[in-house]
Enzyme design. Structure first.
Site, PDB file in Angstrom:
ATOM      1  N   HIS A  19     -10.187   1.795   1.171  1.00 32.74           N
ATOM      2  CA  HIS A  19     -10.030   2.873   2.035  1.00 32.74           C
ATOM      3  C   HIS A  19     -10.495   3.841   1.591  1.00 32.74           C
ATOM      4  CE1 HIS A  19      -5.640   2.478   2.218  1.00 32.74           C
ATOM      5  NE2 HIS A  19      -5.399   1.836   0.628  1.00 32.74           N
TER       6      HIS A  19
ATOM      7  N   HIS B 109      -8.949  -3.441  -2.518  1.00 33.56           N
ATOM      8  CA  HIS B 109      -7.841  -2.769  -1.941  1.00 33.56           C
ATOM      9  C   HIS B 109      -7.924  -1.313  -1.522  1.00 33.56           C
ATOM     10  CE1 HIS B 109      -3.616  -1.873  -0.063  1.00 33.56           C
ATOM     11  NE2 HIS B 109      -4.325  -1.302  -0.231  1.00 33.56           N
ATOM     12  N   GLU B 110      -8.542  -0.490  -2.459  1.00 37.63           N
ATOM     13  CA  GLU B 110      -9.130   0.545  -3.312  1.00 37.63           C
ATOM     14  C   GLU B 110     -10.298   1.328  -2.384  1.00 37.63           C
ATOM     15  OE1 GLU B 110      -6.727   2.634  -3.225  1.00 37.63           O
ATOM     16  OE2 GLU B 110      -5.020   1.172  -4.024  1.00 37.63           O
TER      17      GLU B 110
ATOM     18  N   CYS C 186       0.610  -0.917   0.062  1.00 34.22           N
ATOM     19  CA  CYS C 186      -0.062  -0.355  -0.105  1.00 34.22           C
ATOM     20  C   CYS C 186       1.009   1.500   0.137  1.00 34.22           C
ATOM     21  CB  CYS C 186      -0.812   0.011   1.349  1.00 34.22           C
ATOM     22  SG  CYS C 186      -1.865   1.485   1.424  1.00 34.22           S
TER      23      CYS C 186
HETATM   24 ZN   LIG Z   1      -3.687   1.277  -0.071  1.00 33.53          ZN
END
Ligand SMILES: [Zn+2]
Length: 165
Positions: A134, A130-131, A88
């Site tokens: 966030h 993953h994004e 990340c």
């Molecule tokens: Zn990340």
């Protein structure tokens, strides 16, 4: 405003981002262009707006030649599970084995405000998940067990120490 990565401990990374409203927030293309610059400079393949301090539901993924801008992204269906190493840009040199869906069905808006319904698999499915995390203030270090996180952090320290010499 200068677009740059916030630090790993910045509170914005743990907060829920707000939807992008095309009528109020306008054209997201400048933000997307600035985010792409940061992502490419840091050799990333994905970057979410909170990582540059913008609390909006936008992320980008891909590379210079094929860049996806995903606005107000959703995952409508996920299937299969696959474990793989993930990094990340907000946690430099930390590599964690994270379990993700292998294939996902998604819905998002592109930079022009058009609704896109499509499917991703493999690495792009991983980056998308993953994004997308966030935007809910979820960092990948909360997706692994406490022990494996501690071990990965130790490995990171060792590596950093080595790089001092
Ligand atoms: Zn990340």
């Amino acid at each position: 405003m200068d677009t740059k990565l916030v630090t790993e401990t910045d509170q914005v990374l743990r907060e829920i981002a707000e939807p992008w409203d095309f009528t109020v927030d306008g054209d997201p293309s400048t933000l997307i262009k600035n985010m792409a610059k940061v992502m490419i400079e840091n050799n990333g393949i994905g970057l979410a707006a909170p990582q540059v301090g913008v609390k909006k539901r936008i992320f980008i993924m891909g590379n210079e030649t094929k860049l996806y801008a995903c606005i107000n992204p959703e995952i409508t269906e996920g299937s299969g599970e696959v474990m793989d190493l993930e990094g990340c840009l907000s946690s430099p040199n930390l590599w964690l084995n994270v379990k993700r869906h292998e294939t996902i069905k998604v819905k998002y808006y592109n930079a022009l405000g058009q609704e896109i319904i499509t499917e991703f698999n493999g690495i792009m499915a991983r980056v998308y998940q993953h994004e997308r995390d966030h935007l809910d203030g979820v960092c990948f270090d909360t997706r692994v067990g406490k022990l494996s996180l501690e071990m990965a952090k130790k490995r990171r320290k060792k590596k950093l120490r080595k790089s001092l010499y």
